[in-house]
Motif scaffolding. Sequence first.
Motif, PDB file in Angstrom:
ATOM      1  N   ALA A   1      -0.071  25.299  27.518  1.00 53.63           N
ATOM      2  CA  ALA A   1       0.003  25.453  26.069  1.00 53.63           C
ATOM      3  C   ALA A   1       1.179  26.341  25.687  1.00 53.63           C
ATOM      4  O   ALA A   1       1.466  27.331  26.355  1.00 53.63           O
ATOM      5  N   GLY A   2       1.876  25.968  24.646  1.00 55.00           N
ATOM      6  CA  GLY A   2       2.967  26.784  24.141  1.00 55.00           C
ATOM      7  C   GLY A   2       4.313  26.485  24.759  1.00 55.00           C
ATOM      8  O   GLY A   2       5.321  27.060  24.373  1.00 55.00           O
ATOM      9  N   ASP A   3       4.367  25.598  25.743  1.00 56.95           N
ATOM     10  CA  ASP A   3       5.636  25.281  26.387  1.00 56.95           C
ATOM     11  C   ASP A   3       6.543  24.420  25.510  1.00 56.95           C
ATOM     12  O   ASP A   3       7.751  24.455  25.654  1.00 56.95           O
ATOM     13  N   CYS A   4       5.948  23.636  24.620  1.00 56.48           N
ATOM     14  CA  CYS A   4       6.700  22.785  23.697  1.00 56.48           C
ATOM     15  C   CYS A   4       7.588  21.764  24.402  1.00 56.48           C
ATOM     16  O   CYS A   4       8.704  21.490  23.962  1.00 56.48           O
ATOM     17  N   HIS A   5       7.128  21.236  25.524  1.00 57.05           N
ATOM     18  CA  HIS A   5       7.883  20.188  26.197  1.00 57.05           C
ATOM     19  C   HIS A   5       7.569  18.844  25.563  1.00 57.05           C
ATOM     20  O   HIS A   5       6.470  18.604  25.079  1.00 57.05           O
ATOM     21  N   THR A   6       8.546  17.946  25.645  1.00 54.65           N
ATOM     22  CA  THR A   6       8.261  16.594  25.195  1.00 54.65           C
ATOM     23  C   THR A   6       7.468  15.886  26.289  1.00 54.65           C
ATOM     24  O   THR A   6       7.514  16.269  27.467  1.00 54.65           O
ATOM     25  N   LEU A   7       6.799  14.837  25.868  1.00 54.36           N
ATOM     26  CA  LEU A   7       6.056  14.039  26.835  1.00 54.36           C
ATOM     27  C   LEU A   7       7.015  13.427  27.862  1.00 54.36           C
ATOM     28  O   LEU A   7       6.697  13.317  29.042  1.00 54.36           O
ATOM     29  N   LEU A   8       8.209  13.070  27.403  1.00 54.68           N
ATOM     30  CA  LEU A   8       9.205  12.519  28.327  1.00 54.68           C
ATOM     31  C   LEU A   8       9.589  13.545  29.389  1.00 54.68           C
ATOM     32  O   LEU A   8       9.669  13.215  30.578  1.00 54.68           O
ATOM     33  N   SER A   9       9.791  14.783  29.009  1.00 54.28           N
ATOM     34  CA  SER A   9      10.182  15.798  30.006  1.00 54.28           C
ATOM     35  C   SER A   9       9.044  16.073  30.982  1.00 54.28           C
ATOM     36  O   SER A   9       9.283  16.293  32.169  1.00 54.28           O
ATOM     37  N   VAL A  10       7.805  16.037  30.508  1.00 51.29           N
ATOM     38  CA  VAL A  10       6.651  16.212  31.409  1.00 51.29           C
ATOM     39  C   VAL A  10       6.598  15.043  32.390  1.00 51.29           C
ATOM     40  O   VAL A  10       6.415  15.232  33.594  1.00 51.29           O
ATOM     41  N   ALA A  11       6.801  13.826  31.880  1.00 52.23           N
ATOM     42  CA  ALA A  11       6.781  12.640  32.746  1.00 52.23           C
ATOM     43  C   ALA A  11       7.887  12.714  33.793  1.00 52.23           C
ATOM     44  O   ALA A  11       7.658  12.473  34.988  1.00 52.23           O
ATOM     45  N   LYS A  12       9.084  13.071  33.370  1.00 54.62           N
ATOM     46  CA  LYS A  12      10.213  13.146  34.299  1.00 54.62           C
ATOM     47  C   LYS A  12       9.973  14.221  35.364  1.00 54.62           C
ATOM     48  O   LYS A  12      10.298  14.030  36.536  1.00 54.62           O
ATOM     49  N   ALA A  13       9.418  15.348  34.952  1.00 57.02           N
ATOM     50  CA  ALA A  13       9.171  16.447  35.889  1.00 57.02           C
ATOM     51  C   ALA A  13       8.188  16.047  36.985  1.00 57.02           C
ATOM     52  O   ALA A  13       8.210  16.610  38.087  1.00 57.02           O
ATOM     53  N   HIS A  14       7.327  15.076  36.683  1.00 60.54           N
ATOM     54  CA  HIS A  14       6.324  14.648  37.656  1.00 60.54           C
ATOM     55  C   HIS A  14       6.630  13.252  38.209  1.00 60.54           C
ATOM     56  O   HIS A  14       5.767  12.595  38.773  1.00 60.54           O
ATOM     57  N   LYS A  15       7.868  12.825  38.006  1.00 64.70           N
ATOM     58  CA  LYS A  15       8.346  11.549  38.556  1.00 64.70           C
ATOM     59  C   LYS A  15       7.501  10.340  38.128  1.00 64.70           C
ATOM     60  O   LYS A  15       7.294   9.403  38.898  1.00 64.70           O
TER      61      LYS A  15
END
Length: 114
Positions: free
Chosen positions: A21-35
């Motif tokens: 919570a509070g990181d303000c990442h986009t869903l795309l950046s979360v997806a990319k970070a987890h391949k």
Amino acid sequence: MADVTFTSPKMAKDLTVYATAGDCHTLLSVAKAHKVPIEFECENGECGSCSIQVVVMADIPMAIHLTEKEKTVLRLSGKISKEQIEDAEVRDMPPPWRLACQYIVRDEDILVRL
Ligand code: FES
């Protein structure tokens, strides 16, 4: 912490990751970070290649706000209607399609279909 579960025929199995919570990442950046094999091109809400379906698992949805770019691209591609945009803005009802590069992950569990 929010559970973000990605599901896709392109993936051997569903993947659940934890967004802080509070990181303000986009869903795309979360997806990319987890391949996660998510499609994208512009990363700026203009091409529509990162369109995904989002199911909010929480009783009270939080990440409802659509950017102007998101509204335009999703409307022009026929993924959401004018009424669904109004439902999001007036009645806090999350639209079925989003742009992963515009969607800011909030502290709520979601299911993301690629
Ligand atoms: Fe182009 Fe998201 S990557 S709209």
